[in-house]
Design a protein around this motif. Structure first.
Motif, PDB file in Angstrom:
ATOM      1  N   ASN A  82       0.782  -1.259  -0.088  1.00 16.78           N
ATOM      2  CA  ASN A  82       0.114  -0.109  -0.071  1.00 16.78           C
ATOM      3  C   ASN A  82       0.807   1.255  -0.118  1.00 16.78           C
ATOM      4  OD1 ASN A  82      -2.286  -1.518   0.018  1.00 16.78           O
ATOM      5  ND2 ASN A  82      -2.681  -1.528   2.203  1.00 16.78           N
ATOM      6  N   PHE A  83       2.098   1.188   0.732  1.00 15.03           N
ATOM      7  CA  PHE A  83       2.946   2.383   0.999  1.00 15.03           C
ATOM      8  C   PHE A  83       3.392   2.834  -0.733  1.00 15.03           C
ATOM      9  CE2 PHE A  83       6.923   4.280   1.578  1.00 15.03           C
ATOM     10  CZ  PHE A  83       6.705   5.288   2.440  1.00 15.03           C
ATOM     11  N   LEU A  84       3.850   1.697  -1.511  1.00 11.82           N
ATOM     12  CA  LEU A  84       4.230   1.938  -2.621  1.00 11.82           C
ATOM     13  C   LEU A  84       3.270   2.269  -3.721  1.00 11.82           C
ATOM     14  CD1 LEU A  84       6.992  -1.237  -3.023  1.00 11.82           C
ATOM     15  CD2 LEU A  84       7.320   1.377  -2.658  1.00 11.82           C
ATOM     16  N   LEU A  85       2.123   1.648  -3.670  1.00  8.94           N
ATOM     17  CA  LEU A  85       1.008   2.136  -4.435  1.00  8.94           C
ATOM     18  C   LEU A  85       0.516   3.484  -4.352  1.00  8.94           C
ATOM     19  CD1 LEU A  85      -1.325  -0.910  -4.019  1.00  8.94           C
ATOM     20  CD2 LEU A  85       0.008  -0.315  -6.405  1.00  8.94           C
ATOM     21  N   GLN A  86       0.711   4.025  -3.043  1.00  5.56           N
ATOM     22  CA  GLN A  86       0.397   5.453  -3.032  1.00  5.56           C
ATOM     23  C   GLN A  86       1.613   6.303  -3.546  1.00  5.56           C
ATOM     24  OE1 GLN A  86      -0.186   5.920   1.301  1.00  5.56           O
ATOM     25  NE2 GLN A  86      -1.736   4.274   1.154  1.00  5.56           N
ATOM     26  N   ARG A  87       2.653   5.892  -3.949  1.00  2.24           N
ATOM     27  CA  ARG A  87       3.664   6.403  -4.376  1.00  2.24           C
ATOM     28  C   ARG A  87       4.202   6.012  -5.825  1.00  2.24           C
ATOM     29  NH1 ARG A  87       3.580   6.440   0.772  1.00  2.24           N
ATOM     30  NH2 ARG A  87       4.315   8.115   1.944  1.00  2.24           N
ATOM     31  N   LEU A  88       3.209   5.546  -6.520  1.00  2.00           N
ATOM     32  CA  LEU A  88       3.543   5.279  -7.810  1.00  2.00           C
ATOM     33  C   LEU A  88       4.362   6.253  -8.641  1.00  2.00           C
ATOM     34  CD1 LEU A  88       0.497   3.297  -9.054  1.00  2.00           C
ATOM     35  CD2 LEU A  88       2.919   2.394  -8.889  1.00  2.00           C
ATOM     36  N   PRO A  89       5.528   5.998  -9.494  1.00  2.00           N
ATOM     37  CA  PRO A  89       6.208   7.115 -10.023  1.00  2.00           C
ATOM     38  C   PRO A  89       5.576   7.533 -11.381  1.00  2.00           C
ATOM     39  CG  PRO A  89       7.183   4.921 -10.437  1.00  2.00           C
ATOM     40  CD  PRO A  89       6.375   4.919  -9.220  1.00  2.00           C
ATOM     41  N   ALA A  90       5.823   8.838 -11.442  1.00  2.00           N
ATOM     42  CA  ALA A  90       5.333   9.282 -12.978  1.00  2.00           C
ATOM     43  C   ALA A  90       6.193   8.847 -14.134  1.00  2.00           C
ATOM     44  CB  ALA A  90       5.434  10.856 -12.784  1.00  2.00           C
ATOM     45  N   ASN A  91       5.645   8.964 -15.247  1.00  2.00           N
ATOM     46  CA  ASN A  91       6.538   8.435 -16.520  1.00  2.00           C
ATOM     47  C   ASN A  91       7.800   9.265 -16.655  1.00  2.00           C
ATOM     48  OD1 ASN A  91       6.599   6.845 -18.743  1.00  2.00           O
ATOM     49  ND2 ASN A  91       6.114   8.253 -20.022  1.00  2.00           N
ATOM     50  N   ASN A  92       8.681   8.554 -16.935  1.00  2.00           N
ATOM     51  CA  ASN A  92      10.053   9.299 -17.230  1.00  2.00           C
ATOM     52  C   ASN A  92      10.680   8.435 -18.530  1.00  2.00           C
ATOM     53  OD1 ASN A  92      13.120   9.281 -16.716  1.00  2.00           O
ATOM     54  ND2 ASN A  92      12.702  10.353 -14.704  1.00  2.00           N
ATOM     55  N   ILE A  93      10.966   9.365 -19.202  1.00  2.00           N
ATOM     56  CA  ILE A  93      11.602   9.128 -20.581  1.00  2.00           C
ATOM     57  C   ILE A  93      12.835   8.438 -20.606  1.00  2.00           C
ATOM     58  CG2 ILE A  93      11.968   9.688 -22.981  1.00  2.00           C
ATOM     59  CD1 ILE A  93       9.708  11.683 -22.787  1.00  2.00           C
ATOM     60  N   VAL A  94      13.716   9.111 -19.783  1.00  2.00           N
ATOM     61  CA  VAL A  94      15.051   8.551 -19.796  1.00  2.00           C
ATOM     62  C   VAL A  94      14.929   7.111 -19.029  1.00  2.00           C
ATOM     63  CG1 VAL A  94      17.356   8.908 -18.814  1.00  2.00           C
ATOM     64  CG2 VAL A  94      16.072  10.910 -19.817  1.00  2.00           C
ATOM     65  N   ALA A  95      14.307   7.055 -18.029  1.00  2.00           N
ATOM     66  CA  ALA A  95      14.373   5.787 -17.149  1.00  2.00           C
ATOM     67  C   ALA A  95      13.878   4.783 -17.895  1.00  2.00           C
ATOM     68  CB  ALA A  95      13.687   6.001 -16.050  1.00  2.00           C
ATOM     69  N   ASN A  96      12.607   5.053 -18.806  1.00  2.00           N
ATOM     70  CA  ASN A  96      12.018   3.748 -19.699  1.00  2.00           C
ATOM     71  C   ASN A  96      13.007   3.479 -20.638  1.00  2.00           C
ATOM     72  OD1 ASN A  96       9.637   4.088 -18.275  1.00  2.00           O
ATOM     73  ND2 ASN A  96       8.540   5.754 -19.863  1.00  2.00           N
ATOM     74  N   THR A  97      13.813   4.608 -21.197  1.00  2.00           N
ATOM     75  CA  THR A  97      14.825   4.178 -22.212  1.00  2.00           C
ATOM     76  C   THR A  97      15.810   3.152 -21.607  1.00  2.00           C
ATOM     77  OG1 THR A  97      14.559   6.049 -23.136  1.00  2.00           O
ATOM     78  CG2 THR A  97      16.507   4.957 -23.706  1.00  2.00           C
ATOM     79  N   ILE A  98      16.333   3.462 -20.169  1.00  2.00           N
ATOM     80  CA  ILE A  98      17.462   2.660 -19.848  1.00  2.00           C
ATOM     81  C   ILE A  98      16.768   1.372 -19.281  1.00  2.00           C
ATOM     82  CG2 ILE A  98      18.558   2.306 -17.603  1.00  2.00           C
ATOM     83  CD1 ILE A  98      19.674   4.390 -19.750  1.00  2.00           C
TER      84      ILE A  98
ATOM     85  N   PHE B  72      22.503   5.141 -17.182  1.00  2.00           N
ATOM     86  CA  PHE B  72      22.612   3.691 -16.430  1.00  2.00           C
ATOM     87  C   PHE B  72      23.302   3.429 -15.081  1.00  2.00           C
ATOM     88  CE2 PHE B  72      23.143  -0.766 -16.371  1.00  2.00           C
ATOM     89  CZ  PHE B  72      22.100  -1.401 -17.519  1.00  2.00           C
ATOM     90  N   LEU B  73      24.418   4.170 -14.909  1.00  2.00           N
ATOM     91  CA  LEU B  73      25.019   4.192 -13.541  1.00  2.00           C
ATOM     92  C   LEU B  73      23.899   5.033 -12.562  1.00  2.00           C
ATOM     93  CD1 LEU B  73      28.733   5.431 -13.891  1.00  2.00           C
ATOM     94  CD2 LEU B  73      27.928   3.217 -12.657  1.00  2.00           C
ATOM     95  N   ARG B  74      23.277   5.882 -12.866  1.00  2.00           N
ATOM     96  CA  ARG B  74      22.484   6.546 -11.969  1.00  2.00           C
ATOM     97  C   ARG B  74      21.143   5.889 -11.690  1.00  2.00           C
ATOM     98  NH1 ARG B  74      18.337  10.299 -13.310  1.00  2.00           N
ATOM     99  NH2 ARG B  74      18.957  10.178 -15.429  1.00  2.00           N
ATOM    100  N   ILE B  75      20.623   5.161 -12.656  1.00  2.00           N
ATOM    101  CA  ILE B  75      19.326   4.561 -12.750  1.00  2.00           C
ATOM    102  C   ILE B  75      19.501   3.120 -11.987  1.00  2.00           C
ATOM    103  CG2 ILE B  75      17.440   3.754 -13.661  1.00  2.00           C
ATOM    104  CD1 ILE B  75      17.789   6.297 -15.697  1.00  2.00           C
ATOM    105  N   VAL B  76      20.625   2.329 -12.513  1.00  2.00           N
ATOM    106  CA  VAL B  76      20.770   0.901 -12.178  1.00  2.00           C
ATOM    107  C   VAL B  76      21.711   0.755 -10.866  1.00  2.00           C
ATOM    108  CG1 VAL B  76      21.284  -1.360 -13.077  1.00  2.00           C
ATOM    109  CG2 VAL B  76      20.131   0.447 -14.361  1.00  2.00           C
TER     110      VAL B  76
END
Length: 253
Positions: free
Chosen positions: A140-156, A190-194
């Motif tokens: 429930n904690f995570l569901l309340q904080r679902l992240p917004a769409n991020n183009i760079v993150a989606n690409t990674i 990649f380093l920042r996200i992974v």
């Protein structure tokens, strides 16, 4: 006892599983790199020690374990319990925006990463009387904080999919081209996200793939496994296993 719980479909892109590990007596366990990052809660009143440097995890403490590039040994006394969120590669960054390279091979206090998560989650887990209730608290904690769409993150994340699809045998330059980024920009993102570079991530993916095959294909030779998974030869595979798992590959059959 070790059990896993699957995440809500809305969280499946970020969370691999929730897990609980309970021990009733002294135990030692070797944890291998798996490309994931975890938030772990020591839900018992006994400490847990981790790694060669004997990191001491206090009771009722939450900590972040970044992407691992080598094995870790865990020592637990009797009556200990740990509850974790195992995030898929890039999943933890989506919620916290923590530059994941800061957590690579580290055990960081959750309160140092995000005090809000620590002050809200730890009391909720202490009040929950059962494991299923504790897992529901995390969900429930995570569901309340679902992240917004991020183009760079989606690409990674798409690059991660390509690396896994190839069992770690795709060149970083090819991934950068597909992501429409320069090699330097791609590696930095990649380093920042992974938490690790594309090259290191690919090494771990190859290791995970061979480790899985060793347990499944008892008759396969180490040379054939090495060549099938992009290693130069048997010696190359053995060196990688010693670095990542602490043992020869034959020990994991």
């Amino acid at each position: 006892m070790y059990s896993t719980f699957q995440p809500h479909p809305l969280l499946a892109a970020y969370v691999d599983a929730y897990w609980v590990s309970m021990a009733t007596q002294f135990s030692q366990q070797r944890i291998l790199p798996d490309t994931c990052a975890d938030i772990i809660f020591n839900i018992s009143d006994q400490p847990v020690t981790v790694g060669n440097n004997a990191i001491w995890i206090a009771p009722n403490t939450a900590f972040v374990v970044g992407t691992m590039t080598a094995f870790r040994d865990i020592v637990r006394q009797g009556n200990t319990g740990m509850l974790g969120i195992r995030f898929k590669p890039g999943g933890l960054h989506a919620f916290t925006e923590l530059p994941l390279q800061l957590a690579t091979d580290e055990h960081l206090l959750l309160s140092d990463i995000t005090r809000d998560w620590h002050t809200r989650l730890v009391p909720l887990l202490e009040k929950a009387s059962s494991i299923s209730e504790k897992v529901n608290c995390l969900e429930n904690f995570l569901l309340q904080r679902l992240p917004a769409n991020n183009i760079v993150a989606n690409t990674i994340l798409e690059s991660i999919h390509l690396i896994r699809q190839s069992n770690g045998n795709v060149a970083p330059a090819v991934l950068a081209d597909k992501a429409f980024m320069s090699s330097r920009t791609f590696e930095r993102n990649f380093l920042r996200i992974v938490g690790v570079s594309p090259k290191t991530f690919s090494r771990i993916v190859r290791f995970v793939s061979v480790h899985r095959e060793l347990k499944k294909e008892k008759s396969a030779t180490l040379l054939s496994l090495a060549l099938d998974h992009g290693f130069y030869d048997h010696a190359h595979l053995t060196r990688e296993f010693k670095l990542l798992a602490g043992d020869n590959p034959s020990c994991w059959r």
